[in-house]
Design an enzyme around this catalytic site. Sequence first.
Site, short mmCIF file in Angstrom:
data_model
loop_
_atom_site.label_atom_id
_atom_site.label_comp_id
_atom_site.label_asym_id
_atom_site.label_seq_id
_atom_site.Cartn_x
_atom_site.Cartn_y
_atom_site.Cartn_z
N SER A 11 112.27 40.71 57.98
CA SER A 11 112.71 39.84 57.53
C SER A 11 110.66 39.74 56.74
O SER A 11 110.10 40.41 56.97
CB SER A 11 112.29 39.35 59.30
OG SER A 11 112.88 38.66 60.11
N SER A 248 102.04 44.46 64.55
CA SER A 248 103.24 43.35 64.05
C SER A 248 102.73 42.73 63.06
O SER A 248 101.26 42.67 63.16
CB SER A 248 104.01 42.95 65.31
OG SER A 248 102.63 41.89 65.72
N LYS A 249 103.27 41.82 62.01
CA LYS A 249 102.88 40.82 61.30
C LYS A 249 102.59 39.77 62.32
O LYS A 249 101.35 39.05 61.03
CB LYS A 249 103.93 40.13 59.90
CG LYS A 249 104.69 41.62 59.11
CD LYS A 249 105.91 41.14 58.33
CE LYS A 249 106.82 42.61 58.12
NZ LYS A 249 107.85 41.62 57.64
N GLN A 250 102.64 39.10 62.94
CA GLN A 250 101.85 38.18 63.64
C GLN A 250 100.59 38.28 64.16
O GLN A 250 99.81 37.53 64.08
CB GLN A 250 103.39 38.06 65.41
CG GLN A 250 104.53 37.11 64.80
CD GLN A 250 105.74 38.59 64.21
OE1 GLN A 250 105.60 39.12 64.35
NE2 GLN A 250 106.17 37.50 63.34
#
Length: 312
Positions: A11, A248-250
């Site tokens: 994504s 994670s990117k989050q």
Amino acid sequence: MPRYVGRFAPSPTGPLHAGSLVAALASWLDARAHGGRWLVRIEDVDRPRCVPGADAVILHQLAACGLHPDEPVVWQSTREAHYQAALDRLLAAGWAYPCACSRKDVLQALADAGIERPRHGELVYPGTCRGGLQGRAGRAVRALTARRTPEGWEDIAIDWTDRRLGAQSQNLSREVGDFVLKRADGLWAYQLAVVVDDAAQGVTDVVRGEDLADNTPRQIHLQRLLGLPTPRYLHTPLVRDAQGEKLSKQTGASAFDATRPVEALCAAAAVLDVHLRPAPLPDLLGRAVTEWQARWATGSPAAAHHERRPDA
């Protein structure tokens, strides 16, 4: 048996970090070890989360590591008509229905039923709108995860076998509930888009991080409902931070250094229990394929998956 086709489907919510490089490398290695094709698909249906230009950065990072797709890259944002066609089929067959519930409604319904949601657990939809909207306006569209019988609703459970994790089982009705296919904001849900695209691209093998293993029964369920083939699955170890949380990117995981691809690939391979010494990039990747082939491409168990009755 069809020729092996694998894929990496990031994504574009930011650049690849060390954890996502592990997934990219594993999927590439598995394809090369099986003499198959490796595809890249940009999963950009969740437009509010996409970062402008992140897709180009991701493709540059992959190229810097020598991971080149064998076909042109596909963007999910160009394929919405295919998702709508699949949704129409599910609606016509009675396996999908409109839902008027907000997240607050779902939480209240669960609370009224005395059901507490586990921390970080799945928000199991209680089936409020299965019998109709009761005059309310539909917001989302959900997939049905139970079978109507003369006696009432019968749970659907999915058994499947992961090439690394082994035998897996999930009662969709009780552990997930009727999940969203099209969101209230009009965007397509990951579960439907990934199933439609894997089938359209002829994907035979899905290699991805083990945090996505929980999604597999939902995807097998949709594959069965739509009459689509089910790939084999291999879920890889995750890269974790000092607190044991998944990168994670989050949570702000930083991009890996694409100017030092050999170092990045050696670190990613080590997570996969493939231990490499620094070498020129082509030699490094060749050695990695040889090691992977010895472990996963010869005698690896075929993945089995089927729907079962939960009391079987």
